[in-house]
Design a protein around this motif. Structure first.
Motif, PDB file in Angstrom:
ATOM      1  N   ILE A 106      18.935 -23.992 -15.766  1.00 13.53           N
ATOM      2  CA  ILE A 106      18.019 -22.636 -16.060  1.00 13.53           C
ATOM      3  C   ILE A 106      17.850 -22.209 -14.701  1.00 13.53           C
ATOM      4  CG2 ILE A 106      15.601 -22.264 -16.622  1.00 13.53           C
ATOM      5  CD1 ILE A 106      15.412 -24.617 -18.323  1.00 13.53           C
ATOM      6  N   VAL A 107      17.954 -20.935 -14.524  1.00 16.41           N
ATOM      7  CA  VAL A 107      17.731 -20.189 -13.559  1.00 16.41           C
ATOM      8  C   VAL A 107      16.569 -18.873 -13.535  1.00 16.41           C
ATOM      9  CG1 VAL A 107      18.907 -18.420 -12.109  1.00 16.41           C
ATOM     10  CG2 VAL A 107      20.394 -20.492 -12.857  1.00 16.41           C
ATOM     11  N   PHE A 108      15.760 -18.827 -12.672  1.00 12.10           N
ATOM     12  CA  PHE A 108      14.725 -17.932 -12.865  1.00 12.10           C
ATOM     13  C   PHE A 108      15.031 -16.855 -12.050  1.00 12.10           C
ATOM     14  CE2 PHE A 108      12.765 -21.770 -14.371  1.00 12.10           C
ATOM     15  CZ  PHE A 108      11.956 -21.418 -15.537  1.00 12.10           C
ATOM     16  N   LEU A 109      15.082 -15.423 -12.653  1.00 11.63           N
ATOM     17  CA  LEU A 109      15.348 -14.472 -11.703  1.00 11.63           C
ATOM     18  C   LEU A 109      13.965 -13.659 -11.746  1.00 11.63           C
ATOM     19  CD1 LEU A 109      18.523 -12.983 -13.411  1.00 11.63           C
ATOM     20  CD2 LEU A 109      18.535 -14.563 -11.282  1.00 11.63           C
ATOM     21  N   GLY A 110      13.705 -13.086 -10.551  1.00 15.03           N
ATOM     22  CA  GLY A 110      12.558 -12.280 -10.223  1.00 15.03           C
ATOM     23  C   GLY A 110      13.069 -10.985  -9.707  1.00 15.03           C
ATOM     24  N   ASP A 111      11.936 -10.053  -9.701  1.00 17.85           N
ATOM     25  CA  ASP A 111      12.242  -8.481  -9.080  1.00 17.85           C
ATOM     26  C   ASP A 111      11.585  -8.641  -7.660  1.00 17.85           C
ATOM     27  OD1 ASP A 111       9.274  -8.438  -9.508  1.00 17.85           O
ATOM     28  OD2 ASP A 111       9.433  -7.359 -11.239  1.00 17.85           O
ATOM     29  N   GLY A 112      10.988  -9.497  -7.184  1.00 11.05           N
ATOM     30  CA  GLY A 112      10.408  -9.689  -5.883  1.00 11.05           C
ATOM     31  C   GLY A 112       9.143  -9.073  -5.581  1.00 11.05           C
ATOM     32  N   ILE A 113       8.590  -8.313  -6.895  1.00 11.79           N
ATOM     33  CA  ILE A 113       7.227  -7.462  -6.852  1.00 11.79           C
ATOM     34  C   ILE A 113       6.267  -8.314  -7.780  1.00 11.79           C
ATOM     35  CG2 ILE A 113       6.315  -5.289  -7.295  1.00 11.79           C
ATOM     36  CD1 ILE A 113       9.143  -4.107  -7.064  1.00 11.79           C
ATOM     37  N   THR A 114       6.654  -8.557  -8.929  1.00 10.69           N
ATOM     38  CA  THR A 114       5.742  -9.012  -9.890  1.00 10.69           C
ATOM     39  C   THR A 114       5.921 -10.638 -10.011  1.00 10.69           C
ATOM     40  OG1 THR A 114       7.157  -8.875 -11.782  1.00 10.69           O
ATOM     41  CG2 THR A 114       5.659  -7.187 -11.108  1.00 10.69           C
ATOM     42  N   PRO A 115       4.983 -11.244 -10.544  1.00  7.72           N
ATOM     43  CA  PRO A 115       5.510 -12.788 -10.615  1.00  7.72           C
ATOM     44  C   PRO A 115       6.219 -13.108 -12.094  1.00  7.72           C
ATOM     45  CG  PRO A 115       3.027 -12.495 -11.368  1.00  7.72           C
ATOM     46  CD  PRO A 115       3.509 -11.025 -10.787  1.00  7.72           C
ATOM     47  N   HIS A 116       6.317 -12.202 -12.636  1.00  9.83           N
ATOM     48  CA  HIS A 116       7.150 -12.253 -14.024  1.00  9.83           C
ATOM     49  C   HIS A 116       8.473 -12.553 -13.585  1.00  9.83           C
ATOM     50  CE1 HIS A 116       7.429 -11.525 -18.440  1.00  9.83           C
ATOM     51  NE2 HIS A 116       8.557 -11.541 -18.119  1.00  9.83           N
ATOM     52  N   CYS A 117       9.163 -13.489 -14.512  1.00  9.13           N
ATOM     53  CA  CYS A 117      10.558 -13.943 -14.264  1.00  9.13           C
ATOM     54  C   CYS A 117      11.423 -13.869 -15.656  1.00  9.13           C
ATOM     55  CB  CYS A 117      10.856 -15.401 -13.738  1.00  9.13           C
ATOM     56  SG  CYS A 117      10.096 -15.683 -12.080  1.00  9.13           S
ATOM     57  N   LEU A 118      12.567 -13.704 -15.392  1.00 10.00           N
ATOM     58  CA  LEU A 118      13.515 -13.873 -16.439  1.00 10.00           C
ATOM     59  C   LEU A 118      14.179 -15.078 -16.313  1.00 10.00           C
ATOM     60  CD1 LEU A 118      15.257 -12.600 -18.880  1.00 10.00           C
ATOM     61  CD2 LEU A 118      16.777 -11.758 -17.508  1.00 10.00           C
ATOM     62  N   GLU A 119      14.225 -15.901 -17.420  1.00 14.34           N
ATOM     63  CA  GLU A 119      14.661 -17.395 -17.467  1.00 14.34           C
ATOM     64  C   GLU A 119      15.948 -17.407 -18.207  1.00 14.34           C
ATOM     65  OE1 GLU A 119      14.127 -21.365 -19.832  1.00 14.34           O
ATOM     66  OE2 GLU A 119      12.001 -20.373 -19.210  1.00 14.34           O
ATOM     67  N   LEU A 129      19.834  -4.443 -12.100  1.00 19.11           N
ATOM     68  CA  LEU A 129      18.609  -4.443 -11.853  1.00 19.11           C
ATOM     69  C   LEU A 129      17.891  -4.680 -10.544  1.00 19.11           C
ATOM     70  CD1 LEU A 129      17.654  -5.573 -15.569  1.00 19.11           C
ATOM     71  CD2 LEU A 129      17.649  -3.167 -14.677  1.00 19.11           C
ATOM     72  N   GLY A 130      18.802  -5.523  -9.761  1.00 22.85           N
ATOM     73  CA  GLY A 130      18.122  -6.022  -8.468  1.00 22.85           C
ATOM     74  C   GLY A 130      17.386  -7.260  -8.577  1.00 22.85           C
ATOM     75  N   GLN A 177      10.377  -0.978 -15.452  1.00 25.86           N
ATOM     76  CA  GLN A 177       9.900   0.455 -14.959  1.00 25.86           C
ATOM     77  C   GLN A 177      10.941   0.586 -13.583  1.00 25.86           C
ATOM     78  OE1 GLN A 177       5.863   0.210 -14.069  1.00 25.86           O
ATOM     79  NE2 GLN A 177       5.446   1.432 -16.008  1.00 25.86           N
ATOM     80  N   VAL A 178      11.375   2.019 -13.442  1.00 24.39           N
ATOM     81  CA  VAL A 178      12.488   2.088 -12.522  1.00 24.39           C
ATOM     82  C   VAL A 178      11.740   3.481 -11.664  1.00 24.39           C
ATOM     83  CG1 VAL A 178      14.025   3.534 -13.613  1.00 24.39           C
ATOM     84  CG2 VAL A 178      14.420   2.531 -11.486  1.00 24.39           C
ATOM     85  N   ASP A 179      11.778   3.602 -10.357  1.00 33.19           N
ATOM     86  CA  ASP A 179      10.966   4.704  -9.745  1.00 33.19           C
ATOM     87  C   ASP A 179      11.788   5.708  -9.543  1.00 33.19           C
ATOM     88  OD1 ASP A 179      12.716   3.570  -8.013  1.00 33.19           O
ATOM     89  OD2 ASP A 179      11.249   3.507  -6.163  1.00 33.19           O
TER      90      ASP A 179
END
Length: 122
Positions: free
Chosen positions: A43-56, A26-27, A79-81
């Protein structure tokens, strides 16, 4: 009063394997890490670099058995483009676990069997 999404959490057995999966599939990239001195969890937070939402992703040192995910349909959705390219990549990774062609969506599963819904940008 206003509420905003901050993050969702998945507990994982193998933190590095999960981080690698989310990067490849998912990048998602590591944004922040919490490691206490006693090493009892990470605990590691992953982000998409676009939105502020993270996966912990939470790793617990003393947890040794697979997590019971239950019978609910708890999942993340991204979502994917380029749905065709995403589907091809996930098929090559052999992580597609359910497809609903009628709705134009599919699900992948991570190393701990959490489901992630992939939906086209509309």
């Amino acid at each position: 009063m206003e509420f905003k999404f901050a993050h969702n959490n998945f507990n994982v057995l193998d933190l590095e394997r999960s981080i690698a999966f989310y990067k490849e599939a998912l990048g998602l990239c590591e944004v922040r890490r919490i490691t206490p001195e006693d090493g009892s969890f990470i605990i590691v937070f992953l982000g998409d670099g676009i939105t502020p939402h993270c996966l912990e992703l939470t790793w617990l040192r003393d947890w040794k058995r697979p997590y019971e995910l239950g019978d609910n349909e708890f999942h993340l959705a991204l979502q994917v483009d380029d749905m065709e390219a995403a589907h091809k990549k996930h098929k090559e990774m052999d992580c597609i676990c359910f497809e609903n062609e009628k709705m134009g969506i599919y699900f992948i599963h991570d190393p701990d069997n959490y489901w992630i819904e992939i939906i086209p940008t509309r």
